[in-house]
Design an enzyme around this catalytic site. Structure first.
Site, PDB file in Angstrom:
ATOM      1  N   LYS A 107    -122.617 -36.984  50.205  1.00  0.00           N
ATOM      2  CA  LYS A 107    -121.195 -37.300  50.414  1.00  0.00           C
ATOM      3  C   LYS A 107    -120.333 -36.024  50.396  1.00  0.00           C
ATOM      4  O   LYS A 107    -120.871 -34.931  50.258  1.00  0.00           O
ATOM      5  CB  LYS A 107    -120.738 -38.326  49.375  1.00  0.00           C
ATOM      6  CG  LYS A 107    -121.596 -39.609  49.356  1.00  0.00           C
ATOM      7  CD  LYS A 107    -121.384 -40.501  50.569  1.00  0.00           C
ATOM      8  CE  LYS A 107    -122.455 -41.548  50.792  1.00  0.00           C
ATOM      9  NZ  LYS A 107    -122.594 -42.589  49.801  1.00  0.00           N
TER      10      LYS A 107
HETATM   11  C1  LIG Z   1    -123.100 -43.950  49.307  1.00  0.00           C
HETATM   12  C2  LIG Z   1    -122.457 -45.256  49.547  1.00  0.00           C
HETATM   13  C3  LIG Z   1    -122.234 -46.210  48.538  1.00  0.00           C
HETATM   14  C4  LIG Z   1    -122.835 -46.132  47.163  1.00  0.00           C
HETATM   15  O1  LIG Z   1    -122.628 -44.977  46.499  1.00  0.00           O
HETATM   16  P1  LIG Z   1    -123.709 -44.456  45.420  1.00  0.00           P
HETATM   17  O2  LIG Z   1    -122.929 -43.383  44.732  1.00  0.00           O
HETATM   18  O3  LIG Z   1    -124.885 -43.960  46.179  1.00  0.00           O
HETATM   19  O4  LIG Z   1    -124.041 -45.589  44.519  1.00  0.00           O
HETATM   20  C5  LIG Z   1    -121.503 -47.334  48.848  1.00  0.00           C
HETATM   21  N1  LIG Z   1    -121.026 -47.546  50.079  1.00  0.00           N
HETATM   22  C6  LIG Z   1    -121.243 -46.677  51.081  1.00  0.00           C
HETATM   23  C7  LIG Z   1    -120.673 -46.975  52.429  1.00  0.00           C
HETATM   24  C8  LIG Z   1    -121.971 -45.509  50.854  1.00  0.00           C
HETATM   25  O5  LIG Z   1    -122.222 -44.673  51.868  1.00  0.00           O
END
Ligand SMILES: *Cc1c(COP(=O)(O)O)cnc(C)c1O
Length: 401
Positions: A198
């Protein structure tokens, strides 16, 4: 079409020697120092860095409050709890997302309802959302897919009309903005993920921003077992302060560690630069692919600034003699780490077991057959981008028809 395909300029014939992932973190010395400083200090978990990071992130996105969690999925779960989602409550979300956007509703015994997407933006279509609202609908979870904000104005309007809570899944969208307003300050609650692919990372981590004090307090409680430490809020008024605390609801241990918060705060100082780099590479891709009939580049709304988490192309299969899977396999063989984001959530076996039918979101399913994510992350180089472009050209030229 053959003419236009062969108009692709000449490019190096050599395949890339090393693997290029679709995304990865960028950790520098300052990040490492921030983490090691915590390791040498008094608190490994819930120390001063948690609140400092929450405050910095809230300031960055212009929100009143922020609560950090152990991961983005836990943060979404907490938001569903704070929004009062309970057994049988319906929550409308997108099929083109990571499973967590819908799983968080199931954790609260709610019912995820999938609205079809807009063909241009790949986010949920407000018209489809409206059509799915029933007396049981409690919330909408729009997803800012690839980092481009969803149709927030329309969705918030719909939510107001029907008394729904908007929990924005902005896992992709830290650093994005909508009509000039930063993502994180607009919906009732907004979730950002701190997973390594991210915008910024804590290893694992997530955070909810909100301007609502009542949500803020519920989020804090849920993060730590449902325990209340403020004497003013205790049920047992005669209790003495000191060792005493009360568990008033069923919460979880969803805390972030202080080491992770220090890493995330250090990363946050680089967010603007990371987004600029992503945007620059996306522009290189756009320029390279916009004239190729077999490739549809990502459509961008003028009123929105994407944070460019993902660069997703759509293959126009009418101009190709092979399907997406073949293009995928050949790019992987070229050492280009392409991906598919996402399998429509309700097509997963678990959701099929629950009774979700194939065919309910035809636009999402059509997109799924055609989409491909190309590598995009701030620490890649222009040479990496050129490698991707060259490999895509080679594969497309081979199968153009
Ligand atoms: C990465 C992601 C999540 C979850 O986040 P985590 O930190 O991996 O639990 C939820 N929604 C979307 C669209 C994501 O890309």
């Amino acid at each position: 079409m053959r003419n236009r395909a062969s108009a692709i300029q000449s490019e190096p014939m050599q395949k890339r020697k090393t693997w290029l992932p679709y995304g990865r973190q960028w950790i520098d010395e300052a990040d490492i120092e921030a983490v090691t400083a915590v390791l040498k200090g008094d608190y490994l978990t819930t120390g001063p860095h948690i609140q400092q990071f929450e405050q910095k992130l809230a300031n960055k996105v212009g929100a009143g409050y922020a609560v950090a969690f152990s991961n983005g999925t836990a943060a979404l779960h907490a938001a569903c709890y704070a929004a009062g989602i309970g057994p049988g409550d319906e929550v409308i979300t997108s099929p083109i997302t990571f499973a967590a956007s819908a799983n968080c509703v199931l954790y609260q015994q709610g019912i995820p309802v999938f609205a079809d997407i807009d063909e241009q933006t790949y986010s949920i279509d407000p018209v489809q959302v409206t059509a799915l609202i029933t007396s049981k609908t409690k919330a909408i979870i729009p997803v800012d897919f690839t980092g481009q904000p969803a149709d927030l104005r329309e969705l918030i309007q719909i939510a107001k009309q029907h008394g729904l809570v908007v929990i924005e899944d902005a896992a992709h969208a830290l650093g994005a903005n909508y009509e000039g307003q930063p993502i994180g300050s607009i919906s009732d609650m907004t979730m950002f993920s701190l997973h390594p692919v991210k915008q910024i990372t804590a290893g694992e981590g997530g955070i909810i921003t909100t301007n609502n004090k009542a949500y803020y307090e519920k989020l804090l409680e849920f993060r730590s077992h449902g325990i209340v430490r403020d004497p003013a809020k205790w049920c047992n008024e005669a209790a003495s302060s000191g060792w005493y605390y009360e568990m008033q609801s069923l919460g979880f241990n969803y805390r972030l560690t202080d080491m992770q918060a220090a890493l995330a705060a250090s990363q946050l100082t680089k967010l603007d630069r990371f987004v600029e780099l992503r945007k620059g590479y996306a522009a290189q891709y756009n320029a390279a692919f916009s004239q190729i009939p077999a490739i549809k580049t990502p459509f961008q709304q003028k009123s929105r600034q994407s944070s460019w988490h993902l660069y997703v192309i759509q293959l126009e299969l009418e101009f190709l003699s092979v399907d997406r899977n073949q293009v995928y396999a050949e790019l992987i063989a070229e050492n280009i780490g392409v991906q598919v984001h996402y399998i429509p959530v309700y097509l997963h076996p678990y959701y099929q077991e629950l009774g979700y039918a194939k065919g309910q979101c035809p636009k999402a399913e059509k997109l799924y057959e055609r989409m491909l994510t190309l590598p995009l992350f701030p620490s890649m180089t222009s040479a990496d981008v050129q490698d991707v472009i060259a490999a895509v050209y080679r594969v497309i030229r081979k199968y153009a028809c």
